[in-house]
Design an enzyme around this catalytic site. Structure first.
Site, mmCIF file in Angstrom:
data_model
loop_
_atom_site.group_PDB
_atom_site.id
_atom_site.type_symbol
_atom_site.label_atom_id
_atom_site.label_comp_id
_atom_site.label_asym_id
_atom_site.label_seq_id
_atom_site.Cartn_x
_atom_site.Cartn_y
_atom_site.Cartn_z
ATOM 1 N N ARG A 1 19.488 -0.836 -44.810
ATOM 2 C CA ARG A 1 19.708 0.503 -44.265
ATOM 3 C C ARG A 1 20.837 1.204 -45.006
ATOM 4 N NH1 ARG A 1 21.385 1.269 -39.294
ATOM 5 N NH2 ARG A 1 20.104 3.109 -38.928
ATOM 6 N N GLY B 1 -1.483 9.131 5.088
ATOM 7 C CA GLY B 1 -2.212 8.540 3.959
ATOM 8 C C GLY B 1 -2.783 7.225 4.436
ATOM 9 N N ALA C 1 -0.246 8.033 -6.046
ATOM 10 C CA ALA C 1 0.997 8.384 -6.738
ATOM 11 C C ALA C 1 0.787 9.573 -7.663
ATOM 12 C CB ALA C 1 1.488 7.176 -7.530
ATOM 13 N N LYS D 1 -3.525 -0.450 -14.857
ATOM 14 C CA LYS D 1 -3.332 0.824 -14.175
ATOM 15 C C LYS D 1 -2.087 1.551 -14.679
ATOM 16 C CE LYS D 1 -3.995 0.350 -9.613
ATOM 17 N NZ LYS D 1 -4.496 0.520 -8.270
ATOM 18 N N LYS E 1 10.351 -2.379 -8.652
ATOM 19 C CA LYS E 1 8.915 -2.611 -8.444
ATOM 20 C C LYS E 1 8.176 -2.538 -9.782
ATOM 21 C CE LYS E 1 4.802 -2.947 -6.471
ATOM 22 N NZ LYS E 1 3.818 -2.173 -7.110
ATOM 23 N N TYR F 1 2.477 -8.941 -15.360
ATOM 24 C CA TYR F 1 1.639 -8.908 -16.570
ATOM 25 C C TYR F 1 1.977 -10.111 -17.455
ATOM 26 C CZ TYR F 1 -0.176 -4.029 -16.338
ATOM 27 O OH TYR F 1 -0.833 -2.869 -16.021
ATOM 28 N N ASN G 1 3.025 3.826 -5.589
ATOM 29 C CA ASN G 1 3.510 3.290 -6.861
ATOM 30 C C ASN G 1 4.053 4.420 -7.729
ATOM 31 O OD1 ASN G 1 3.560 0.560 -7.214
ATOM 32 N ND2 ASN G 1 1.383 0.413 -7.717
ATOM 33 N N SER H 1 4.766 -4.435 -2.738
ATOM 34 C CA SER H 1 3.860 -5.313 -3.467
ATOM 35 C C SER H 1 3.155 -6.274 -2.535
ATOM 36 C CB SER H 1 4.609 -6.114 -4.530
ATOM 37 O OG SER H 1 3.695 -6.986 -5.200
ATOM 38 N N ASN I 1 -3.878 11.509 8.314
ATOM 39 C CA ASN I 1 -4.487 11.508 6.986
ATOM 40 C C ASN I 1 -5.046 12.898 6.719
ATOM 41 O OD1 ASN I 1 -5.346 9.725 4.669
ATOM 42 N ND2 ASN I 1 -7.328 10.603 5.216
HETATM 43 P P1 NBP Z 1 -5.065 5.781 -2.954
HETATM 44 O O1 NBP Z 1 -4.093 5.631 -4.044
HETATM 45 O O2 NBP Z 1 -6.513 5.597 -3.260
HETATM 46 O O3 NBP Z 1 -4.869 7.241 -2.296
HETATM 47 C C1 NBP Z 1 -5.735 7.706 -1.287
HETATM 48 C C2 NBP Z 1 -4.960 8.454 -0.225
HETATM 49 O O4 NBP Z 1 -4.256 9.566 -0.807
HETATM 50 C C3 NBP Z 1 -5.878 9.001 0.830
HETATM 51 O O5 NBP Z 1 -5.233 8.890 2.081
HETATM 52 C C4 NBP Z 1 -6.014 10.461 0.413
HETATM 53 O O6 NBP Z 1 -6.358 11.316 1.459
HETATM 54 C C5 NBP Z 1 -4.611 10.733 -0.037
HETATM 55 N N1 NBP Z 1 -4.451 11.973 -0.833
HETATM 56 C C6 NBP Z 1 -4.821 12.267 -2.091
HETATM 57 BR BR1 NBP Z 1 -5.776 11.158 -3.181
HETATM 58 N N2 NBP Z 1 -4.473 13.482 -2.495
HETATM 59 C C7 NBP Z 1 -3.848 14.011 -1.430
HETATM 60 C C8 NBP Z 1 -3.242 15.266 -1.208
HETATM 61 N N3 NBP Z 1 -3.195 16.195 -2.164
HETATM 62 N N4 NBP Z 1 -2.702 15.509 0.003
HETATM 63 C C9 NBP Z 1 -2.739 14.560 0.967
HETATM 64 N N5 NBP Z 1 -3.281 13.356 0.802
HETATM 65 C C10 NBP Z 1 -3.829 13.068 -0.374
HETATM 66 O O7 NBP Z 1 -4.673 4.821 -1.724
HETATM 67 P P2 NBP Z 1 -4.202 3.290 -1.701
HETATM 68 O O8 NBP Z 1 -5.017 2.443 -2.609
HETATM 69 O O9 NBP Z 1 -4.124 2.944 -0.260
HETATM 70 O O10 NBP Z 1 -2.735 3.338 -2.299
HETATM 71 C C11 NBP Z 1 -1.702 4.138 -1.718
HETATM 72 C C12 NBP Z 1 -0.473 4.022 -2.592
HETATM 73 O O11 NBP Z 1 -0.027 2.669 -2.593
HETATM 74 C C13 NBP Z 1 -0.712 4.390 -4.050
HETATM 75 O O12 NBP Z 1 0.429 5.038 -4.557
HETATM 76 C C14 NBP Z 1 -0.888 3.064 -4.724
HETATM 77 O O13 NBP Z 1 -0.544 3.107 -6.096
HETATM 78 C C15 NBP Z 1 0.067 2.211 -3.930
HETATM 79 N N6 NBP Z 1 -0.225 0.782 -3.940
HETATM 80 C C16 NBP Z 1 -1.500 0.325 -3.861
HETATM 81 C C17 NBP Z 1 -1.763 -1.037 -3.854
HETATM 82 C C18 NBP Z 1 -3.156 -1.536 -3.733
HETATM 83 O O14 NBP Z 1 -3.344 -2.763 -3.806
HETATM 84 N N7 NBP Z 1 -4.152 -0.683 -3.532
HETATM 85 C C19 NBP Z 1 -0.715 -1.937 -3.929
HETATM 86 C C20 NBP Z 1 0.576 -1.465 -3.980
HETATM 87 C C21 NBP Z 1 0.810 -0.094 -3.990
HETATM 88 P P3 NBP Z 1 -7.916 11.626 1.784
HETATM 89 O O15 NBP Z 1 -8.399 10.497 2.609
HETATM 90 O O16 NBP Z 1 -7.866 12.902 2.515
HETATM 91 O O17 NBP Z 1 -8.618 11.722 0.448
#
Ligand code: NBP
Length: 478
Positions: free
Chosen positions: A447, A9, A76, A261, A183, A191, A102, A128, A32
């Site tokens: 009540r 990922g 997630a 979110k 978390k 918030y 998440n 985080s 990925n």
């Molecule tokens: P995203 O939440 O946008 O997820 C994108 C990734 O998920 C890509 O690598 C995509 O692969 C993969 N994916 C999906 Br969508 N469906 C899939 C499937 N069925 N099989 C395999 N891979 C799949 O990425 P992110 O923003 O980097 O966040 C990753 C995690 O970290 C999330 O759970 C998010 O909530 C959490 N998080 C994010 C932040 C932040 O600031 N962004 C902070 C803290 C935690 P692809 O490239 O092939 O589409």
């Protein structure tokens, strides 16, 4: 060669976390679903450390040293289940899957149980700090078996943020869903903290007539004192920013509709189920949702009430000082509610969570990082059984000194028609906890009147019911 750890990922979070591991000297297998992202990572950052790119799940798993450590950083929900279903059959007993997304803690509990039955350790790790944190050091909240932490802990400690005293911002939080639970509460507190800062801004602006740039200066001063925190720093940065196109304060060109979110909502839903009064977090979630109801706001826009009318001036900064006191006291309340929620979750789900350690790992890397958290750490270090943070010696003394100003600010806000649900709810919570008697006595009597729900007495044991529809005599029921 084989990899110390693998990351599948490679969107913003996974890519940066993989780079963080590589920069810390580990050999990192990367994968990925769409291989273009894997290739892009190697092309752009391949010289930062030792990466082993793989295009198929089988090659990826085969490149990992045993016991395998495989970090899943995908969206997630269903994608996480899909990735687990794809990789678990390729793993062997003793291997560890780390979900850094998440996830809802209930999903993490389910996944851990299912994988445990197959001999695989599942670590739900809250992470985080956003994408910058993932790269330079996030706060990491891993749950799971103690055995999995023994193999994984040193690696997490080396990539995690470091607090001012050098301690890594990660610890084994507890079994199964404990990491994702804390978390979730972290995000709920985030918030509440953002809402409180927003209210302070609103008061300074509309009651005391400060400009956004002046408020940025006030916030910078606060940020060098006890309110020193990342969120205060961010607020000052945003408020001092000018929109390039219009030359207006940036905050004035942003639509006043706050989105979410969902982790704040999860926190409140879970708190309702656990019966923990996290009013500060709930008010913050509701304040965001209220802001988005354009229809309701338009319908109420002309209703009577005071219009914001700035005071002559706050040249001496007296009002700003009062707002600082109100903000700080409200912050103590919001955080104490959050910690009570962690305590309640630990009790409900059988987690042995060190409440001081949670504060310690939030001192760096995460969004709510603040000097303040070190005081929470030391409050629990000196009394692990502390019933509420507001009763801690340091915090109760600070609230004692702040409360006059706190009440004055809430009264001023009410008089001026400025909504301060965070400040007000925090004060109401404080006053309710310290009250000798609450009107809950009347609630319980009501009540009993309409539903024969019974009541207890203050003067003797037992459960009673009054025959309200009859001669009003009292019956002892058990
Ligand atoms: P995203 O939440 O946008 O997820 C994108 C990734 O998920 C890509 O690598 C995509 O692969 C993969 N994916 C999906 Br969508 N469906 C899939 C499937 N069925 N099989 C395999 N891979 C799949 O990425 P992110 O923003 O980097 O966040 C990753 C995690 O970290 C999330 O759970 C998010 O909530 C959490 N998080 C994010 C932040 C932040 O600031 N962004 C902070 C803290 C935690 P692809 O490239 O092939 O589409």
């Amino acid at each position: 060669t084989s990899a110390d750890i693998g990351v599948t990922g490679l969107a913003v979070m996974g890519r940066n976390l993989a780079r963080n591991f590589a920069r810390s000297g580990y050999t990192v297998a990367v994968h990925n679903r769409t291989p273009a992202k894997t290739r892009a990572l190697i092309e752009e950052f391949g010289d930062e450390g030792a990466f082993l790119p793989a295009e198929s799940p089988a090659d990826f798993v085969a490149s990992l040293e045993r016991p395998r450590r495989l970090v899943v950083m995908v969206k997630a929900g269903e994608p996480t289940d899909a990735v687990i279903a794809e990789f678990a059959p390729l793993l062997e007993e003793g291997d560890v899957i780390i979900d850094g997304g998440n996830a809802h803690f209930a999903d993490t509990r389910r996944r851990e149980r299912e994988l445990r039955d197959r001999g695989i350790h599942f670590v739900g790790a809250g992470i985080s700090g956003g994408e910058e944190g993932a790269l330079h050091g996030p706060s990491i909240m891993p749950g799971g078996s103690a055995e999995s932490y023994a193999s994984l802990g040193p690696m997490l400690e080396s990539v995690a943020a470091k607090a001012d005293d050098g301690a890594p911002c990660t610890t084994h939080v507890g079994t199964d869903g404990a990491g994702h639970f804390v978390k979730m509460v972290h995000n709920g507190i985030e918030y509440a903290d953002m809402q409180l800062i927003g209210e302070a801004y609103h008061l300074l602006r509309d009651v005391a007539g400060y400009s956004p740039a002046q408020i940025a200066e006030v916030f910078r001063t606060w940020n060098s004192g006890r309110l020193d925190s990342y969120l205060m720093e961010v607020s000052a940065e945003v408020l001092s920013h000018t929109d390039a196109e219009t030359g207006a304060p940036f905050v004035d060109v942003v639509a006043d509709r706050a989105e979410q979110k969902g982790t704040g909502r999860w926190t409140v839903q879970t708190a309702l189920e656990l019966g923990v009064p996290v009013s500060g977090i709930a008010e913050a979630v509701f304040a965001r949702s209220l802001s988005g109801h354009a229809d309701l706001r338009a319908a109420a826009a002309g209703l009577p009430g005071p219009r914001a009318e700035a005071m002559a001036s706050d040249a001496a900064g007296h009002f700003a000082d009062q707002v600082e006191q109100a903000l700080y006291a409200s912050k103590i309340v919001a955080y104490s509610q959050g910690w009570n929620m962690i305590q309640a979750g630990a009790q409900e789900y059988g987690w042995d969570i060190d409440l001081g350690a949670v504060a310690a790992i939030w001192r760096g890397g995460c969004i709510i990082r603040a000097v303040f958290l070190d005081h929470i750490r030391s409050a629990y270090a000196s009394d692990p059984d502390l019933a509420t943070l507001i009763a801690d010696e340091r915090f109760s003394a600070e609230i004692g000194r702040a409360q006059g100003d706190w009440r004055a600010v809430v009264a001023t806000a009410t008089r001026h028609g400025i909504p301060t649900p965070g400040f007000s709810a925090a004060l109401a919570y404080y006053d309710a906890l310290r009250a000798g008697r609450l009107p809950a006595a009347l609630t319980q009597a009501q009540r009993d009147f309409f539903g024969a729900h019974t009541y207890r007495r203050t003067d003797r044991d037992g459960v009673f019911h009054t025959l309200w529809g009859g001669d009003r005599s009292e019956q002892y029921t058990e």
